[in-house]
Design an enzyme around this catalytic site. Structure first.
Site, short mmCIF file in Angstrom:
data_model
loop_
_atom_site.label_atom_id
_atom_site.label_comp_id
_atom_site.label_asym_id
_atom_site.label_seq_id
_atom_site.Cartn_x
_atom_site.Cartn_y
_atom_site.Cartn_z
N CYS A 55 0.84 -1.21 0.00
CA CYS A 55 0.00 0.00 0.00
C CYS A 55 0.87 1.26 0.00
O CYS A 55 0.55 2.25 -0.66
CB CYS A 55 -0.92 0.02 1.22
SG CYS A 55 -2.03 -1.38 1.30
N ARG A 138 -7.83 -4.60 -3.11
CA ARG A 138 -7.44 -3.41 -3.89
C ARG A 138 -8.45 -3.22 -5.01
O ARG A 138 -8.27 -3.74 -6.13
CB ARG A 138 -6.02 -3.59 -4.44
CG ARG A 138 -4.99 -3.80 -3.34
CD ARG A 138 -3.58 -3.97 -3.87
NE ARG A 138 -2.76 -4.57 -2.83
CZ ARG A 138 -2.23 -3.92 -1.79
NH1 ARG A 138 -2.40 -2.61 -1.69
NH2 ARG A 138 -1.54 -4.54 -0.87
C1 BEZ Z 1 0.64 -4.60 1.89
O1 BEZ Z 1 1.85 -4.77 1.91
O2 BEZ Z 1 0.13 -3.55 1.52
C2 BEZ Z 1 -0.24 -5.74 2.29
C3 BEZ Z 1 0.16 -7.02 1.97
C4 BEZ Z 1 -0.66 -8.08 2.37
C5 BEZ Z 1 -1.82 -7.85 3.07
C6 BEZ Z 1 -2.21 -6.54 3.36
C7 BEZ Z 1 -1.42 -5.48 2.96
#
Ligand code: BEZ
Length: 238
Positions: A55, A138
């Site tokens: 994110c 997402r």
């Molecule tokens: C992230 O790195 O944004 C992420 C990865 C896995 C689950 C939730 C967020």
């Protein structure tokens, strides 16, 4: 990934639907959606959580491209199931500490919705329980100036989005509207566009006999030139 056989019911808006309405608190003040965005294109997108690496790379990238989207008449609105103070702290960390692919000191100026209650995420089908029951996937909703959903893209938690593709979608949607055409695979401004299908045998015949200003490989597969400058002059502000 392990599959469960019980499928929870998830309500999801569809392409062509009016964007579900909501009021929300954001990092840029309160918003009334989609009314506040009438007349603009808007990308409403969710991310799983603040202070997570994928994110963070996405926000650094999207915020760096915000002006480019603005020039294509498109505003950005983010959402996660986190509170306002978490959002504020995370956006401050991005500005002060994060460097990603040469992007640094990046200020996220677009609104980020707090959605602790999951009210908005549920309205938009952003929670997909077999992926995660408490984090939004997402999701990306492209909403037109009349508040109608025109494209939806979903990615899982582990996959960061391609923001050049999101930009291509915004330009292609506006090109289709402005010129009454469709855009073929991998289309970019300056590439040939697709002419709508022939609606009668006579039109099909005219197209194949070369009477119309288009290139037809068969009666149903016709393209025509559309100059990059013509696309950009309609879609992108200087
Ligand atoms: C992230 O790195 O944004 C992420 C990865 C896995 C689950 C939730 C967020």
């Amino acid at each position: 990934m392990e599959q469960t056989h019980e499928q929870p019911i998830v309500s999801m808006p569809r392409i062509g639907d009016a964007a579900p309405e909501f009021k929300a608190v954001t990092t840029q003040g309160d918003i009334n959606f989609p009314a506040d965005y009438k007349g603009d294109w808007v990308i409403l997108f969710s991310h799983p959580a603040d202070f997570t690496p994928v994110c963070t790379s996405e926000f650094t990238t999207f915020a760096t491209m915000e002006d480019k989207f603005a020039k294509a008449n498109c505003k950005l609105v983010g959402l996660s199931i986190d509170g306002l103070y978490s959002h504020i702290a995370w956006l401050r960390s991005i500005k002060d500490k994060i460097e990603y692919k040469g992007m640094k000191n990046v200020e996220v100026k677009f609104p980020l919705i707090e959605d602790i209650t999951m009210e908005v995420a549920k309205k938009y089908g952003m929670i997909q329980p077999n992926e995660d029951s408490t984090k939004a996937v997402r999701a990306v909703f492209f909403i037109d100036p009349n508040g109608v959903i025109r494209t939806i893209i979903y990615y899982p938690l582990s996959l960061g989005r391609n923001f050049e593709e999101l930009y291509r979608v915004i330009v292609a949607l506006q090109t289709a509207d402005a010129f009454g055409v469709a855009t073929p695979a991998d289309w970019q401004p300056g590439d040939d566009v697709i002419v709508g299908p022939a609606g009668s045998c006579g039109t099909a015949e005219d197209r194949m006999s070369g009477k119309e200003d288009m290139d037809c490989k068969d009666w149903y597969f016709c393209t025509k030139k559309l100059a990059k400058e013509d696309v950009l002059s309609k879609v992108v502000k200087n």
